[in-house]
Design a protein around this motif. Structure first.
Motif, PDB file in Angstrom:
ATOM      1  N   THR A 105      22.871  38.703 -21.006  1.00 26.62           N
ATOM      2  CA  THR A 105      22.023  39.317 -22.224  1.00 26.62           C
ATOM      3  C   THR A 105      20.616  39.003 -21.561  1.00 26.62           C
ATOM      4  N   VAL A 106      20.292  37.999 -20.674  1.00 28.85           N
ATOM      5  CA  VAL A 106      18.756  37.774 -20.189  1.00 28.85           C
ATOM      6  C   VAL A 106      18.649  39.043 -19.277  1.00 28.85           C
ATOM      7  N   GLU A 155      17.776  42.163 -21.895  1.00 28.21           N
ATOM      8  CA  GLU A 155      16.593  41.836 -22.662  1.00 28.21           C
ATOM      9  C   GLU A 155      15.494  42.385 -21.809  1.00 28.21           C
ATOM     10  N   THR A 180      18.109  37.699 -30.203  1.00 31.70           N
ATOM     11  CA  THR A 180      18.531  36.527 -30.009  1.00 31.70           C
ATOM     12  C   THR A 180      17.980  35.685 -28.685  1.00 31.70           C
ATOM     13  N   GLU A 181      17.730  36.564 -27.431  1.00 33.12           N
ATOM     14  CA  GLU A 181      16.993  36.037 -26.426  1.00 33.12           C
ATOM     15  C   GLU A 181      15.781  35.269 -26.676  1.00 33.12           C
ATOM     16  N   ILE A 197      17.637  32.098 -15.967  1.00 34.15           N
ATOM     17  CA  ILE A 197      16.638  33.154 -16.848  1.00 34.15           C
ATOM     18  C   ILE A 197      15.779  33.534 -15.385  1.00 34.15           C
ATOM     19  N   TYR A 255      16.306  32.019 -28.448  1.00 34.91           N
ATOM     20  CA  TYR A 255      16.633  30.933 -27.588  1.00 34.91           C
ATOM     21  C   TYR A 255      15.639  30.621 -26.762  1.00 34.91           C
TER      22      TYR A 255
END
Length: 325
Positions: free
Chosen positions: A186-187, A190, A227-228, A151, A231
């Motif tokens: 996706t990280v 975002e 979603t991120e 991340i 999580y």
């Protein structure tokens, strides 16, 4: 697990412990520097940094407690997907998997007792239960730290990329040709989306491009953000539970736990002389070690030796001959 077959030699867990430990320790500097450089909040990273001393203690205890000599006393599976792994490791893994990192030691006692109705554990295996819990917790920390570093690196990449793009274009509506087929995590998506919101409608072109990139993964930017965030929160809760479990394992009275689930202990407590239960823990433990040594010497189970000792004591009418000692 009986159908898998058991052997007295197998894979050592020490190489795995050392691999996880090395990664977790070597990650501290990078995670810490990123945190203080950016003040970017990642809940699981905060748990890791704040409790690093506890994680380091866990690592040191594992390397000290799980020696090759101790591992030689355990039973290992001879078949199945986990052939060569310690039986007690799989047993504890299955319990932890269903506990969501929030261990209830009373339930663990019941679980071990239930297992032993079909497959009795040796004294060494029962004593290794807290060690195996710690091995599994270390594994979970390893995966959490892996995720934290991913991340952080993706967010740093996103920040540098966005600064580069915006730095080349004073007009936020003119970005030239941006690759719509590029594959981004996706990280990353975002992180960029979060920054673009600061520009509002001025970054509409870039935001639309980002939405197209997300669309290649059958997602939308809004879905990615949702979603991120989920999580991030979920992993933070998981890391918090792991830390709480480490503290609980350290606080648990494992001597009491052992005597509560040991089948050898239960047999010896039936001492015809009624003496065994009144002895102090060290004396009781000495008796159990003698039974363990006899079992190893004659290659029989500890239960076989304990039952024979109790039987011989029961055949005597007077003290001290009727004492299991």
């Amino acid at each position: 697990h009986n159908w898998l077959g058991l052997i007295n030699r197998g894979k050592s867990l020490l190489p795995l412990i050392k691999e996880y430990s090395s990664y977790i320790k070597n990650s501290y500097k990078e995670i810490n520097e990123y945190y203080y450089k950016t003040e970017d909040v990642i809940p699981s990273a905060e748990w890791y940094l704040d409790n690093y001393y506890l994680i380091n203690e866990l690592i040191n205890e594992l390397i000290q407690d799980l020696s090759k000599q101790y591992e030689s006393k355990l039973m290992y599976f001879s078949g199945g997907d986990l052939a060569g792994y310690p039986r007690v490791y799989l047993l504890v893994s299955e319990f932890v998997k269903h506990s969501d990192n929030d261990l209830d030691f009373n339930q663990l006692r019941e679980y071990i007792a239930g297992y032993q109705t079909e497959a009795p554990l040796s004294s060494a295996e029962i004593w290794s239960i807290p060690i195996m819990i710690k091995v599994i917790l270390l594994e979970k920390i390893f995966y959490q730290v892996e995720r934290i570093r991913f991340i952080q690196r993706e967010r740093e990449f996103a920040e540098n990329w966005l600064n580069s793009v915006l730095g080349k274009n004073e007009n936020t509506d003119d970005f030239g040709e941006l690759d719509k087929n590029i594959s981004l995590s996706t990280v990353f998506i975002e992180a960029v989306a979060r920054r673009l919101r600061e520009y509002g409608s001025d970054a509409k072109v870039l935001f639309n491009w980002l939405d197209n990139v997300a669309g290649k993964q059958n997602l939308t930017v809004e879905k990615v953000i949702s979603t991120e965030n989920y999580y991030l929160t979920s992993h933070g809760v998981t890391m918090g539970n792991i830390i709480a479990t480490i503290k609980a394992v350290n606080a648990e009275n494992w001597s009491e736990f052992f005597e509560g689930v040991s089948l050898v202990q239960q047999i010896l407590e039936a001492d015809p002389a009624g003496v065994f239960s009144k002895m102090d823990f060290e004396s009781r433990d000495k008796y159990r070690h003698e039974i363990e040594n006899l079992a190893n010497r004659f290659r029989v189970s500890e239960l076989t030796v304990a039952k024979e000792v109790e039987k011989l004591a029961g055949e005597q009418k007077e003290s001290p001959q009727n004492h299991v000692g």
